[in-house]
Motif scaffolding. Structure first.
Motif, PDB file in Angstrom:
ATOM      1  N   GLY A  52       0.829  -1.261  -0.116  1.00 14.50           N
ATOM      2  CA  GLY A  52       0.005  -0.156   0.116  1.00 14.50           C
ATOM      3  C   GLY A  52       0.316   1.580  -0.208  1.00 14.50           C
ATOM      4  N   GLY A  53       0.639   2.923  -0.761  1.00 14.77           N
ATOM      5  CA  GLY A  53       1.024   3.614  -0.942  1.00 14.77           C
ATOM      6  C   GLY A  53       1.791   3.884   0.387  1.00 14.77           C
ATOM      7  N   VAL A  54       1.215   3.906   1.818  1.00 14.79           N
ATOM      8  CA  VAL A  54       2.321   4.033   3.361  1.00 14.79           C
ATOM      9  C   VAL A  54       3.259   3.688   3.093  1.00 14.79           C
ATOM     10  N   PHE A  55       3.194   2.346   2.138  1.00 16.30           N
ATOM     11  CA  PHE A  55       4.834   1.586   2.974  1.00 16.30           C
ATOM     12  C   PHE A  55       5.564   2.337   2.118  1.00 16.30           C
ATOM     13  N   GLN A  56       5.267   2.919   1.391  1.00 16.96           N
ATOM     14  CA  GLN A  56       6.380   4.115   0.202  1.00 16.96           C
ATOM     15  C   GLN A  56       6.978   4.342   1.491  1.00 16.96           C
ATOM     16  N   ASN A  57       6.884   4.692   2.830  1.00 19.47           N
ATOM     17  CA  ASN A  57       7.347   5.390   3.688  1.00 19.47           C
ATOM     18  C   ASN A  57       8.883   4.525   4.002  1.00 19.47           C
ATOM     19  N   ARG A  58       9.365   4.701   3.521  1.00 23.90           N
ATOM     20  CA  ARG A  58      11.293   3.556   4.259  1.00 23.90           C
ATOM     21  C   ARG A  58      10.972   3.540   5.548  1.00 23.90           C
ATOM     22  N   VAL A  59      10.852   4.462   6.872  1.00 19.83           N
ATOM     23  CA  VAL A  59      11.115   4.433   7.827  1.00 19.83           C
ATOM     24  C   VAL A  59      10.389   3.398   8.296  1.00 19.83           C
ATOM     25  N   LEU A  60       8.988   3.606   8.606  1.00 16.36           N
ATOM     26  CA  LEU A  60       8.097   2.830   8.474  1.00 16.36           C
ATOM     27  C   LEU A  60       8.220   1.339   8.291  1.00 16.36           C
TER      28      LEU A  60
END
Length: 764
Positions: A717-725
């Motif tokens: 999902g797009g939120v997991f483009q967040n490398r920290v997360l």
């Protein structure tokens, strides 16, 4: 060879995969001649056909070496052979391709200029010195110029250029690296570049300059130049002068979304960003994507290039024209898509002259037609080991991906709305189309239709099943439902995300999935986006979700993250939340109270479990963004400000109700407010928030996996483009003994939805 042909062995070999336009036939020719075989090689619609004849031992050596020593640009997926009667062949030849039958192969992606061609490009003694269209079998255009399969010059946009005697001699010489290089050309017979003004009138280069040198001089003078590349137009300008970059922003109507940069070489790129070994490998690979890397604070980059971003998107030149332009300019350039905001990139001259006339001061044009518009791909390096694809396009398209079953009817999957792609699948393979953009206007829909038509022709696919998103108002859904004579399959958005990762990794059987994005249509009529699922392509179940809150004003809450901050405060601390200090002066107090009222009432405020909207809310509460000018901006800035040294985490409960697990962020929001009120820095609050979400997600996934007896978890999902997360959640799950699958060859965002839909439709 023995004189008695009856002692020979002859076999017919079929090679499938990306084996056209990559120097495969010349490779086979050289290998056969080296071993001493007779026979032939040719292209057909399914790949490459080889017949070889010699002693049994020699034929066996050929069969063993054929896939193992294939050219670098080739991708051999399958090799099969059958015995044939010897006929006494003692010479090996390349024969004319055939063009009948059902297509089952695909040309390779466009490849960056190879070292040999680059050497020729800058060698004054070479006949291709400073020729912007130099290429060979190891590099150059492929997908962007192909019109039909098999891949031969007559079926490309190079068909209008007849090779001169010297080029033809190279093309026919088995010892030359341009042997059967279909785009082979030189200054005497190939494409030509020129400079034009806004009206399209040709401009003569200044004395002592060729056209590329003239363009470089114009860029030094602060002009904006529209550059026709391999898959479309770029808009180029100086990257180190603020008023030049700001002028491009104003003309392009792109308020804050970062611009990409092109550096002439790795050394110069290293002056802009910190380059790890993994990032260096991505930058230097033949795909030449834009790579997001941590910016250097002292880099020579104007503030308007990437406002508020801790990263810069950097790429290296990937065509001879770009190599020359960057070498002549001598520094990095802004190199952004040649379009206005929300439109597809221009790729035809007339279209560019019309649509970019108010943006570009000059045009650097050429007469090699582009068949398919193709944006630059975008990646970032994930945990220093593997890439995280953010946009899959030039350099990667149209490489095939697996489908879990090869017994399925031909499928067309139409994707979602944002970051739109389509996918065609047959015989256990899937081809995800190039990045189209956000499917929200007629121009982008036209590009979407053109892309599907082109792929269907190339692959010879006549879809019998058409898959689409559940959302009834997506233009992609409307397109799918307008296709007659097919079986329609509606696919839930987050199920498609889960299925895409499972199919990419070839994982058979169900897995738990944390699927976090902005919005996806839920079967219950609410807006999903923070989901814990379990399933596989045939089906899924919802195990849990983020706390549901209201989206005050619907889509207005996406453009104005303060609305989501208000809604979360209503849910967390009461019906009349005070305007937070971080938003004072940014949000009108009366408007705040009005939004709080509609959040309480539910009027024009659909329920959402969106994790993306939670990140938006926190970004607003720490004072980073009250409004956004592009999709995901608030969350991007929240990640960018994370203090990497902070290890604390905000509480996020994982509870259970009658519907399953709930990731309860109400206390999380209360703690964010308390931290900000206490004067804790935005970077520390952001880090603690990310760590809290990672920990809660890992707990929910671990509990779900244990309950179902599963050992694999998907994060997408797009939120997991967040490398920290992503890295924080994945590490916690690995520490718990679980196998973690994340997107690698496709993005975690909606660019992978069409592939997931295809996998589900094939299994239905």
């Amino acid at each position: 060879m023995p004189s008695d042909a009856t002692l020979n062995r002859r076999v017919r070999v079929r090679v499938e995969g990306v084996v056209q336009g990559v120097g495969f036939r010349p490779y086979v020719h050289r290998l056969a001649r080296e071993i001493g075989l007779g026979g032939f090689v040719r292209n057909d619609e399914r790949g490459v056909i080889v017949e070889v004849e010699s002693t049994p031992a020699a034929v066996e050596r050929f069969l063993q070496r054929l896939p193992a020593e294939a050219p670098a640009l080739a991708s051999v997926e399958r090799v099969r052979h059958e015995e044939m009667a010897p006929n006494g062949d003692d010479a090996f030849t390349i024969v004319e391709s055939t063009g009948t039958g059902q297509t089952a192969t695909m040309v390779g992606p466009d490849a960056a200029t190879c070292a040999d061609c680059r050497t020729e490009l800058f060698d004054p003694a070479d006949r291709r010195y400073r020729y912007p269209f130099t290429n060979c079998t190891n590099c150059g255009p492929r997908f962007t110029i192909v019109r039909g399969i098999p891949y031969d010059r007559a079926r490309t946009t190079m068909s209008g250029f007849a090779m001169c005697p010297l080029c033809l001699a190279e093309y026919r010489d088995p010892t030359d690296r341009r042997f059967h290089a279909e785009a082979n050309a030189c200054p005497q017979c190939g494409p030509t570049a020129w400079i034009a003004d806004r009206t399209g009138a040709r401009v003569e280069p200044t004395a002592g300059c060729d056209v590329v040198g003239h363009a470089a001089a114009a860029l030094r003078d602060g002009m904006i130049v529209a550059v026709k590349g391999i898959g479309g137009f770029h808009l180029a300008c100086r990257s180190d002068v603020e008023n030049v970059v700001a002028r491009l922003r104003a003309r392009k109507h792109r308020e804050e979304k970062p611009f990409a940069l092109m550096a002439p070489d790795l050394r110069t790129a290293g002056e802009l960003v910190q380059i790890s070994p993994a990032e260096q490998a991505l930058l230097s690979g033949r795909e030449r994507p834009i790579v997001l890397a941590r910016r250097r604070t002292d880099g020579p980059v104007a503030p308007s290039v990437a406002p508020g971003s801790s990263d810069l998107g950097v790429m290296l030149p990937y065509t001879p024209l770009h190599e020359l332009l960057l070498a002549d300019f001598g520094a990095s350039l802004v190199m952004t898509s040649g379009n206005l905001t929300d439109e597809p990139i221009a790729y035809r001259d007339a279209d560019a002259l019309e649509r970019l006339a108010a943006v570009a001061d000059l045009y650097l044009l050429h007469d090699r037609p582009i068949q398919t518009r193709t944006d630059d791909s975008v990646l970032r390096a994930l945990d220093q080991r593997r890439p995280l694809m953010l946009r899959r396009s030039r350099g990667y398209i149209p490489s095939a991906l697996p489908i879990p079953t090869d017994r399925h009817p031909p499928v067309l999957a139409c994707g979602a709305e944002l970051k739109s792609t389509f996918c065609l699948a047959k015989d256990g393979r899937a081809w995800v189309g190039h990045h189209i953009g956000d499917l929200q206007n007629y121009e982008t829909l036209s590009s979407f239709r053109e892309g599907i038509d082109h792929f269907e022709r190339l692959l010879g696919v006549v879809p019998e099943v058409v898959a689409h998103d559940l959302h009834p108002d997506y233009l992609s859904t409307g397109y799918a439902l307008d296709r007659d004579g097919v079986r329609h399959v509606a696919v839930q958005h987050h199920h498609a995300h889960l299925a895409a990762v499972l199919a990419e990794h070839g994982h058979v059987g169900p897995a738990v999935g944390a699927i976090f994005d902005g919005t996806g249509y839920g079967p219950d009529g609410t807006v999903w986006g923070g989901e814990i699922l379990a399933g596989d392509p045939p089906g899924f179940q919802r195990l849990g979700h983020l706390t549901a809150v209201r989206m005050p004003g619907g889509e207005a809450a996406i453009r104005e993250p303060w609305r989501m901050a208000c809604a979360w405060m209503v849910e967390s601390i009461g019906d009349e939340p005070p305007l937070p200090a971080a938003l004072t002066g940014l949000v009108d107090a009366g408007k705040w109270r009005s939004v709080a009222r509609i959040a309480r009432s539910g009027l024009a405020s659909p329920l959402t479990t969106s994790m993306g909207r939670l990140f938006d809310a926190v970004s607003a509460l720490v004072g980073l963004r009250a409004q956004v000018s592009y999709e995901g901006q608030a969350a991007v800035m929240l990640e960018a400000c994370v203090d990497p040294a902070e290890r604390g985490e905000l509480p996020m409960a994982v509870t259970e109700d009658e519907d399953g697990l709930v990731l309860d962020a109400r206390e999380t929001i209360s703690c964010v407010l308390a931290e900000v009120a206490a004067g804790t820095s935005a970077g520390v609050v952001a880090a603690r928030f990310h760590n809290g979400v990672s920990a809660a997600t890992a707990r929910a996934c671990q509990a779900s996996a244990e309950r179902l007896g599963l050992d694999t978890v998907v994060l997408s999902g797009g939120v997991f483009q967040n490398r920290v997360l992503l890295e924080g959640t994945a590490q916690r799950l690995v520490d718990a003994g679980l196998r973690v699958l994340v997107p690698e060859r496709l993005p975690p965002n909606d660019g992978a939805i069409s592939y997931g839909q295809a996998a589900i439709a094939a299994a239905s």
